[in-house]
Design a protein around this motif. Structure first.
Motif, PDB file in Angstrom:
ATOM      1  N   VAL A  88       0.876  -1.174   0.000  1.00  0.00           N
ATOM      2  CA  VAL A  88       0.000   0.000   0.000  1.00  0.00           C
ATOM      3  C   VAL A  88       0.907   1.216   0.000  1.00  0.00           C
ATOM      4  O   VAL A  88       1.833   1.316   0.798  1.00  0.00           O
ATOM      5  CB  VAL A  88      -0.928  -0.003   1.236  1.00  0.00           C
ATOM      6  CG1 VAL A  88      -1.728   1.288   1.302  1.00  0.00           C
ATOM      7  CG2 VAL A  88      -1.854  -1.204   1.199  1.00  0.00           C
ATOM      8  N   GLU A  89       0.634   2.143  -0.919  1.00  0.00           N
ATOM      9  CA  GLU A  89       1.478   3.330  -1.020  1.00  0.00           C
ATOM     10  C   GLU A  89       0.639   4.587  -0.982  1.00  0.00           C
ATOM     11  O   GLU A  89      -0.519   4.588  -1.387  1.00  0.00           O
ATOM     12  CB  GLU A  89       2.334   3.290  -2.285  1.00  0.00           C
ATOM     13  CG  GLU A  89       1.559   3.311  -3.578  1.00  0.00           C
ATOM     14  CD  GLU A  89       2.452   3.213  -4.801  1.00  0.00           C
ATOM     15  OE1 GLU A  89       3.670   3.052  -4.643  1.00  0.00           O
ATOM     16  OE2 GLU A  89       1.923   3.302  -5.909  1.00  0.00           O
ATOM     17  N   VAL A  90       1.259   5.637  -0.466  1.00  0.00           N
ATOM     18  CA  VAL A  90       0.643   6.962  -0.429  1.00  0.00           C
ATOM     19  C   VAL A  90       1.503   7.864  -1.294  1.00  0.00           C
ATOM     20  O   VAL A  90       2.730   7.883  -1.172  1.00  0.00           O
ATOM     21  CB  VAL A  90       0.582   7.506   1.021  1.00  0.00           C
ATOM     22  CG1 VAL A  90       0.086   8.941   1.036  1.00  0.00           C
ATOM     23  CG2 VAL A  90      -0.287   6.619   1.883  1.00  0.00           C
ATOM     24  N   ARG A  91       0.841   8.595  -2.199  1.00  0.00           N
ATOM     25  CA  ARG A  91       1.545   9.533  -3.069  1.00  0.00           C
ATOM     26  C   ARG A  91       0.944  10.918  -2.887  1.00  0.00           C
ATOM     27  O   ARG A  91      -0.261  11.069  -2.810  1.00  0.00           O
ATOM     28  CB  ARG A  91       1.414   9.097  -4.533  1.00  0.00           C
ATOM     29  CG  ARG A  91       2.063   7.766  -4.814  1.00  0.00           C
ATOM     30  CD  ARG A  91       1.945   7.387  -6.275  1.00  0.00           C
ATOM     31  NE  ARG A  91       0.609   7.510  -6.827  1.00  0.00           N
ATOM     32  CZ  ARG A  91      -0.296   6.545  -6.816  1.00  0.00           C
ATOM     33  NH1 ARG A  91      -0.023   5.392  -6.254  1.00  0.00           N
ATOM     34  NH2 ARG A  91      -1.482   6.736  -7.366  1.00  0.00           N
ATOM     35  N   ARG A  92       1.796  11.914  -2.822  1.00  0.00           N
ATOM     36  CA  ARG A  92       1.348  13.307  -2.799  1.00  0.00           C
ATOM     37  C   ARG A  92       1.315  13.751  -4.251  1.00  0.00           C
ATOM     38  O   ARG A  92       2.357  13.915  -4.873  1.00  0.00           O
ATOM     39  CB  ARG A  92       2.303  14.178  -2.006  1.00  0.00           C
ATOM     40  CG  ARG A  92       1.817  15.588  -1.844  1.00  0.00           C
ATOM     41  CD  ARG A  92       2.735  16.441  -1.041  1.00  0.00           C
ATOM     42  NE  ARG A  92       3.774  15.672  -0.385  1.00  0.00           N
ATOM     43  CZ  ARG A  92       4.739  16.187   0.329  1.00  0.00           C
ATOM     44  NH1 ARG A  92       4.820  17.467   0.493  1.00  0.00           N
ATOM     45  NH2 ARG A  92       5.645  15.429   0.897  1.00  0.00           N
ATOM     46  N   GLY A  93       0.120  13.899  -4.786  1.00  0.00           N
ATOM     47  CA  GLY A  93       0.005  14.078  -6.229  1.00  0.00           C
ATOM     48  C   GLY A  93       0.395  12.758  -6.865  1.00  0.00           C
ATOM     49  O   GLY A  93      -0.274  11.754  -6.679  1.00  0.00           O
TER      50      GLY A  93
END
Length: 136
Positions: free
Chosen positions: A93-98
């Motif tokens: 699971v990954e979180v990207r800013r933009g």
């Protein structure tokens, strides 16, 4: 899943479908406008075009590498999904800013990773950002 934090920043929380993180996302967005449409067919214009081509060559190579990486993703994606589904591989699971990677965590199977996505998205909506692990 696209989420907005209280400060208005857009975050994307999702599963990573391939075993690696894409490195060249947005490579062609950095390609400068060279203005070649206004060049004529005289020798001076030819020299200018050659100089501009030499300047643009690194961007063209970068675009070619991004295209090869995209083709590689298309080839590997079915095997990666089948391996994750049938062999029980963990999802990331990954979180990207933009579109820029910010945080990632190994999660369990499909259901556990879905729960992790929703829990992380809810935390971001509340303003509880995960600690940055992938920021350059």
């Amino acid at each position: 899943m696209k989420v907005r934090s209280p400060d208005g920043q857009v975050w994307r929380v999702s599963r990573r479908w391939v075993p690696w993180r894409r490195r060249l996302t947005g490579a062609m967005e950095s390609m400068p406008d060279l203005g070649l449409a206004h060049l004529g067919d005289d020798p001076v214009s030819a020299i200018i075009a050659v100089v501009l081509l030499i300047i643009a060559l690194p961007f063209l190579v970068l675009g070619l590498v991004a295209g090869v990486e995209f083709l590689l993703v298309l080839v590997v994606l079915p095997f990666a999904v089948l391996g994750r589904v049938f062999l029980g591989r963990h999802w990331t699971v990954e979180v990207r800013r933009g579109w820029r990677p910010y945080w990632e965590v190994l999660s369990g199977d499909w259901q556990e990773s879905g729960l992790e996505i929703h829990a992380t998205a809810d935390a971001i909506r509340r303003g509880d950002l995960p600690p940055p692990t992938l920021v350059d």
